[in-house]
Write a protein that holds these residues in place. Structure first.
Motif, PDB file in Angstrom:
ATOM      1  N   VAL A  42     -21.049 -14.360  11.347  1.00  0.00           N
ATOM      2  CA  VAL A  42     -21.180 -15.418  10.344  1.00  0.00           C
ATOM      3  C   VAL A  42     -21.938 -14.905   9.128  1.00  0.00           C
ATOM      4  O   VAL A  42     -21.556 -15.164   7.984  1.00  0.00           O
ATOM      5  N   LEU A  43     -22.991 -14.158   9.367  1.00  0.00           N
ATOM      6  CA  LEU A  43     -23.815 -13.662   8.264  1.00  0.00           C
ATOM      7  C   LEU A  43     -23.201 -12.471   7.542  1.00  0.00           C
ATOM      8  O   LEU A  43     -23.600 -12.149   6.419  1.00  0.00           O
ATOM      9  N   SER A  44     -22.213 -11.823   8.156  1.00  0.00           N
ATOM     10  CA  SER A  44     -21.643 -10.625   7.544  1.00  0.00           C
ATOM     11  C   SER A  44     -20.553 -10.922   6.508  1.00  0.00           C
ATOM     12  O   SER A  44     -20.213 -10.051   5.724  1.00  0.00           O
ATOM     13  N   PHE A  45     -20.010 -12.123   6.496  1.00  0.00           N
ATOM     14  CA  PHE A  45     -18.960 -12.477   5.539  1.00  0.00           C
ATOM     15  C   PHE A  45     -19.537 -13.362   4.435  1.00  0.00           C
ATOM     16  O   PHE A  45     -20.266 -14.312   4.728  1.00  0.00           O
ATOM     17  N   PRO A  46     -19.203 -13.091   3.175  1.00  0.00           N
ATOM     18  CA  PRO A  46     -19.748 -13.889   2.068  1.00  0.00           C
ATOM     19  C   PRO A  46     -19.331 -15.356   2.173  1.00  0.00           C
ATOM     20  O   PRO A  46     -18.167 -15.662   2.376  1.00  0.00           O
ATOM     21  N   GLY A  47     -20.287 -16.247   2.050  1.00  0.00           N
ATOM     22  CA  GLY A  47     -20.000 -17.676   2.014  1.00  0.00           C
ATOM     23  C   GLY A  47     -19.811 -18.349   3.350  1.00  0.00           C
ATOM     24  O   GLY A  47     -19.795 -19.573   3.420  1.00  0.00           O
ATOM     25  N   VAL A  48     -19.667 -17.592   4.419  1.00  0.00           N
ATOM     26  CA  VAL A  48     -19.389 -18.218   5.717  1.00  0.00           C
ATOM     27  C   VAL A  48     -20.607 -18.986   6.232  1.00  0.00           C
ATOM     28  O   VAL A  48     -20.468 -20.047   6.836  1.00  0.00           O
ATOM     29  N   ALA A  49     -21.795 -18.488   5.970  1.00  0.00           N
ATOM     30  CA  ALA A  49     -22.998 -19.209   6.388  1.00  0.00           C
ATOM     31  C   ALA A  49     -23.071 -20.572   5.698  1.00  0.00           C
ATOM     32  O   ALA A  49     -23.471 -21.567   6.316  1.00  0.00           O
ATOM     33  N   ALA A  50     -22.662 -20.636   4.431  1.00  0.00           N
ATOM     34  CA  ALA A  50     -22.649 -21.918   3.715  1.00  0.00           C
ATOM     35  C   ALA A  50     -21.635 -22.867   4.344  1.00  0.00           C
ATOM     36  O   ALA A  50     -21.892 -24.070   4.477  1.00  0.00           O
ATOM     37  N   ARG A  51     -20.502 -22.340   4.734  1.00  0.00           N
ATOM     38  CA  ARG A  51     -19.481 -23.163   5.397  1.00  0.00           C
ATOM     39  C   ARG A  51     -19.998 -23.676   6.724  1.00  0.00           C
ATOM     40  O   ARG A  51     -19.808 -24.850   7.071  1.00  0.00           O
ATOM     41  N   ALA A  52     -20.680 -22.825   7.471  1.00  0.00           N
ATOM     42  CA  ALA A  52     -21.250 -23.234   8.751  1.00  0.00           C
ATOM     43  C   ALA A  52     -22.313 -24.304   8.549  1.00  0.00           C
ATOM     44  O   ALA A  52     -22.359 -25.299   9.282  1.00  0.00           O
ATOM     45  N   ALA A  53     -23.166 -24.124   7.549  1.00  0.00           N
ATOM     46  CA  ALA A  53     -24.222 -25.100   7.279  1.00  0.00           C
ATOM     47  C   ALA A  53     -23.636 -26.448   6.872  1.00  0.00           C
ATOM     48  O   ALA A  53     -24.104 -27.501   7.317  1.00  0.00           O
ATOM     49  N   ALA A  54     -22.606 -26.425   6.031  1.00  0.00           N
ATOM     50  CA  ALA A  54     -21.972 -27.671   5.601  1.00  0.00           C
ATOM     51  C   ALA A  54     -21.314 -28.377   6.781  1.00  0.00           C
ATOM     52  O   ALA A  54     -21.399 -29.606   6.904  1.00  0.00           O
ATOM     53  N   THR A  55     -20.672 -27.621   7.649  1.00  0.00           N
ATOM     54  CA  THR A  55     -20.024 -28.204   8.816  1.00  0.00           C
ATOM     55  C   THR A  55     -21.047 -28.812   9.760  1.00  0.00           C
ATOM     56  O   THR A  55     -20.893 -29.944  10.224  1.00  0.00           O
ATOM     57  N   LEU A  56     -22.093 -28.073  10.043  1.00  0.00           N
ATOM     58  CA  LEU A  56     -23.152 -28.581  10.919  1.00  0.00           C
ATOM     59  C   LEU A  56     -23.849 -29.779  10.280  1.00  0.00           C
ATOM     60  O   LEU A  56     -24.131 -30.775  10.953  1.00  0.00           O
ATOM     61  N   GLY A  57     -24.092 -29.703   8.982  1.00  0.00           N
ATOM     62  CA  GLY A  57     -24.719 -30.820   8.283  1.00  0.00           C
ATOM     63  C   GLY A  57     -23.890 -32.088   8.357  1.00  0.00           C
ATOM     64  O   GLY A  57     -24.425 -33.186   8.544  1.00  0.00           O
ATOM     65  N   LEU A  58     -22.576 -31.954   8.237  1.00  0.00           N
ATOM     66  CA  LEU A  58     -21.704 -33.123   8.321  1.00  0.00           C
ATOM     67  C   LEU A  58     -21.749 -33.733   9.719  1.00  0.00           C
ATOM     68  O   LEU A  58     -21.818 -34.956   9.864  1.00  0.00           O
ATOM     69  N   THR A  59     -21.728 -32.914  10.750  1.00  0.00           N
ATOM     70  CA  THR A  59     -21.772 -33.470  12.111  1.00  0.00           C
ATOM     71  C   THR A  59     -23.108 -34.166  12.375  1.00  0.00           C
ATOM     72  O   THR A  59     -23.133 -35.222  13.005  1.00  0.00           O
ATOM     73  N   MET A  90     -12.129 -38.351   9.443  1.00  0.00           N
ATOM     74  CA  MET A  90     -11.950 -37.185   8.570  1.00  0.00           C
ATOM     75  C   MET A  90     -13.033 -36.148   8.823  1.00  0.00           C
ATOM     76  O   MET A  90     -12.761 -34.939   8.858  1.00  0.00           O
ATOM     77  N   GLY A  91     -14.255 -36.607   9.022  1.00  0.00           N
ATOM     78  CA  GLY A  91     -15.360 -35.692   9.304  1.00  0.00           C
ATOM     79  C   GLY A  91     -15.164 -34.932  10.591  1.00  0.00           C
ATOM     80  O   GLY A  91     -15.373 -33.715  10.645  1.00  0.00           O
ATOM     81  N   PHE A  92     -14.756 -35.634  11.641  1.00  0.00           N
ATOM     82  CA  PHE A  92     -14.517 -34.959  12.928  1.00  0.00           C
ATOM     83  C   PHE A  92     -13.367 -33.965  12.825  1.00  0.00           C
ATOM     84  O   PHE A  92     -13.443 -32.864  13.359  1.00  0.00           O
ATOM     85  N   ALA A  93     -12.300 -34.353  12.139  1.00  0.00           N
ATOM     86  CA  ALA A  93     -11.147 -33.457  12.016  1.00  0.00           C
ATOM     87  C   ALA A  93     -11.517 -32.189  11.245  1.00  0.00           C
ATOM     88  O   ALA A  93     -11.217 -31.067  11.689  1.00  0.00           O
ATOM     89  N   SER A  94     -12.186 -32.347  10.103  1.00  0.00           N
ATOM     90  CA  SER A  94     -12.525 -31.164   9.312  1.00  0.00           C
ATOM     91  C   SER A  94     -13.604 -30.331   9.985  1.00  0.00           C
ATOM     92  O   SER A  94     -13.543 -29.093   9.960  1.00  0.00           O
ATOM     93  N   ALA A  95     -14.587 -30.960  10.619  1.00  0.00           N
ATOM     94  CA  ALA A  95     -15.636 -30.205  11.306  1.00  0.00           C
ATOM     95  C   ALA A  95     -15.076 -29.460  12.510  1.00  0.00           C
ATOM     96  O   ALA A  95     -15.474 -28.323  12.784  1.00  0.00           O
TER      97      ALA A  95
END
Length: 162
Positions: free
Chosen positions: A38-55, A144-149
């Protein structure tokens, strides 16, 4: 069941809380196992944080919805605040997500994560005004949140290993 009586939505809130807690737990475990990737790819940590934040936002939403004795206006304020925080969090994550080789795909996933926030805000306004669908907007936001997360969780937990 009416879209303007929060007391009638307790079963919905309990179901949502269970689903959100399970999905957030899955994200925590999966991110722990795949933290290096997750940390090795640019932007993936932000995607993970947004997904976790939404849940987590959906989980907190369920807690507020299940709280007995609240007036509709207080619940509307809580739902609106969660929607605003969720939208701002995803928007901030999107700025960080714009790097990397799969920019368009990443931005699509972030857009899908963003949509529940405005839906919650619409639901809050509708509940406050007692017109326009009320808590049914919350149902749409949660779905929508569950589907996208769930889609993002799959990418972050499985696809990232490929």
């Amino acid at each position: 069941m009416t879209p303007y009586e929060a007391a009638e939505w307790t079963d919905f809130a309990n179901t949502v809380a269970g689903g959100a807690a399970a999905l957030a737990g899955l994200m925590f475990v999966g991110l722990s196992l795949n933290l290096t990737e997750v940390l090795s790819f640019p932007g993936v940590a932000a995607r993970a944080a947004a997904t976790l934040g939404l849940t987590v936002a959906i989980l907190v939403l369920a807690v507020f919805l299940a709280t007995p004795g609240q007036g509709n206006r207080m619940l509307a304020v809580e739902i609106g605040a969660i929607g605003l925080l969720a939208a701002v969090g995803v928007a901030a994550g999107t700025r960080l997500q714009q790097a990397g080789p799969h920019r368009n795909r990443a931005l699509l996933s972030m857009t899908l994560l963003f949509i529940p926030g405005p839906l919650l805000i619409i639901g809050a306004v509708s509940l406050w005004c007692q017109a326009g669908g009320g808590l049914y907007w919350v149902t749409a936001a949660v779905a929508m949140g569950f589907a996208s997360a769930t889609g993002n969780a799959w990418v972050l937990l499985v696809e990232i290993k490929r």
